[in-house]
Design an enzyme around this catalytic site. Structure first.
Site, short mmCIF file in Angstrom:
data_model
loop_
_atom_site.label_atom_id
_atom_site.label_comp_id
_atom_site.label_asym_id
_atom_site.label_seq_id
_atom_site.Cartn_x
_atom_site.Cartn_y
_atom_site.Cartn_z
N ASP A 66 11.45 75.85 -29.97
CA ASP A 66 12.00 75.50 -31.19
C ASP A 66 13.45 75.17 -31.34
O ASP A 66 13.86 74.38 -32.35
CB ASP A 66 11.80 76.74 -32.19
CG ASP A 66 10.55 77.00 -32.68
OD1 ASP A 66 9.67 76.17 -32.48
OD2 ASP A 66 9.98 78.11 -33.28
N GLY A 67 14.42 75.98 -30.50
CA GLY A 67 15.87 75.70 -30.41
C GLY A 67 15.91 74.17 -30.02
O GLY A 67 17.01 73.56 -30.56
N GLU A 141 18.85 76.84 -41.10
CA GLU A 141 19.44 77.57 -42.17
C GLU A 141 20.92 77.59 -41.95
O GLU A 141 21.27 77.44 -40.79
CB GLU A 141 18.82 79.29 -42.40
CG GLU A 141 19.37 80.12 -41.27
CD GLU A 141 18.28 80.18 -39.94
OE1 GLU A 141 17.09 80.43 -40.40
OE2 GLU A 141 18.78 80.01 -38.83
N ARG A 151 30.77 96.31 -41.38
CA ARG A 151 31.45 96.50 -42.39
C ARG A 151 30.67 95.39 -43.56
O ARG A 151 30.59 94.37 -43.20
CB ARG A 151 32.68 96.40 -42.32
CG ARG A 151 33.43 97.36 -41.73
CD ARG A 151 34.94 97.23 -41.50
NE ARG A 151 35.59 98.26 -40.76
CZ ARG A 151 36.85 98.17 -40.51
NH1 ARG A 151 37.44 96.86 -40.73
NH2 ARG A 151 37.36 99.06 -39.86
#
EC number: 2.7.1.23
Length: 283
Positions: A66-67, A141, A151
């Site tokens: 897929d990459g 995406e 954080r």
């Protein structure tokens, strides 16, 4: 209407023995059938460079996982060649064919032609002080996320200039329908049929769960602004490229004017993939 294959491009993952073996078999098959072809490896400095490829091509077959398919799709997008992926990796959600199935499929395509389907692609730019400092494309995406420190980051989201929300979260995913089954689904986002044109917006671990996943029309302009940060903030495209963001930076996302074209295997193929990878269960 079916497309006729007069010339093909074969793209391989570099340094991969399986890809090399399939390429040798495939180019031998094309030679026997008298079909002109070119080959290239999926490298940033070669695959898709106009001066290295002597098209036009009617079909590009990508040999890898897929990459490899995603990276080749971004770099070949401007050539508007329909792509077919042969899975030589582990997952194989975007690559349509398994490695042992390419020969009968290709024989049928050479005899009967094939149909191409359109897939939405994201175009984005990073603005700093109102000026663009980076731009790119994403097939699956875009992810705005924190760095190594655990954080929360503070993001502001706009749609066509209208303030939608301000959230604290680990990040925010903007995905295509084709990419909605990847990181977006893992983060609780919707599964959107790959044939639709839409933008999917999914938060990653939002504080107090104050931002629900959104599906937006394809013609909107989405803005994701870094309101403040206590550590690193990045934007990544398809998990393959990373840009550091500064406080006040805005990632502007919209539909690319050029769609990705993929060889269409018919209406069963999409749902077969969902079932194979556990998104749908038959009782």
């Amino acid at each position: 209407m079916n497309r006729t294959v007069r010339k093909m491009l074969v793209v391989t993952k570099p340094g991969d023995a399986a890809a090399k073996a399939v390429r040798t078999a495939m180019t031998g098959f094309l030679t026997e059938r008298g079909v002109p072809f070119e080959t290239c490896e999926h490298r940033q400095d070669s695959c898709g460079e106009a001066e290295r490829l002597r098209g036009p091509f009617d079909l590009a077959v990508v040999l890898g996982g897929d990459g490899t398919f995603i990276g080749a799709a971004r770099r070949l997008l401007r050539l508007e060649i329909p792509l077919m992926g042969v899975n030589l990796g582990r997952v194989g959600f975007l690559t349509q064919l398994e490695r042992d199935h390419w020969r009968p499929w290709l024989a049928r395509v050479l005899d009967q032609g094939f149909r191409a389907a359109h897939r939405l692609v994201l175009a984005y730019r990073v603005e700093r002080g109102g000026e663009p400092v980076h731009a790119g494309l994403a097939v699956n995406e875009l992810v705005v996320s924190r760095g190594d420190l655990a954080r929360l980051i503070h993001l502001g989201v706009t749609c066509d200039g209208v303030a939608v929300s301000s959230l604290r979260a680990d990040g925010l995913i903007v995905s295509t329908p084709m990419g909605s089954s990847a990181y977006g689904a893992s983060a609780g986002g919707p599964l959107v049929h790959a044939g639709l044109a839409a933008l999917c917006v999914t938060p990653v671990c939002p504080f107090l769960n104050g931002f629900k996943p959104l599906v937006l029309p394809p013609d909107v302009v989405l803005g994701v602004r870094v309101e403040e940060q206590a550590g690193e903030v990045n934007v990544t495209e398809d998990g393959q490229g990373l840009v550091r963001l500064m406080p006040g930076d805005e990632v502007v996302v919209e539909k690319s004017p050029t769609d990705l074209l993929v060889a269409d295997l018919g209406p069963d193929a999409y749902f077969a993939k969902l079932k194979k990878h556990g998104f749908l269960i038959e009782r």
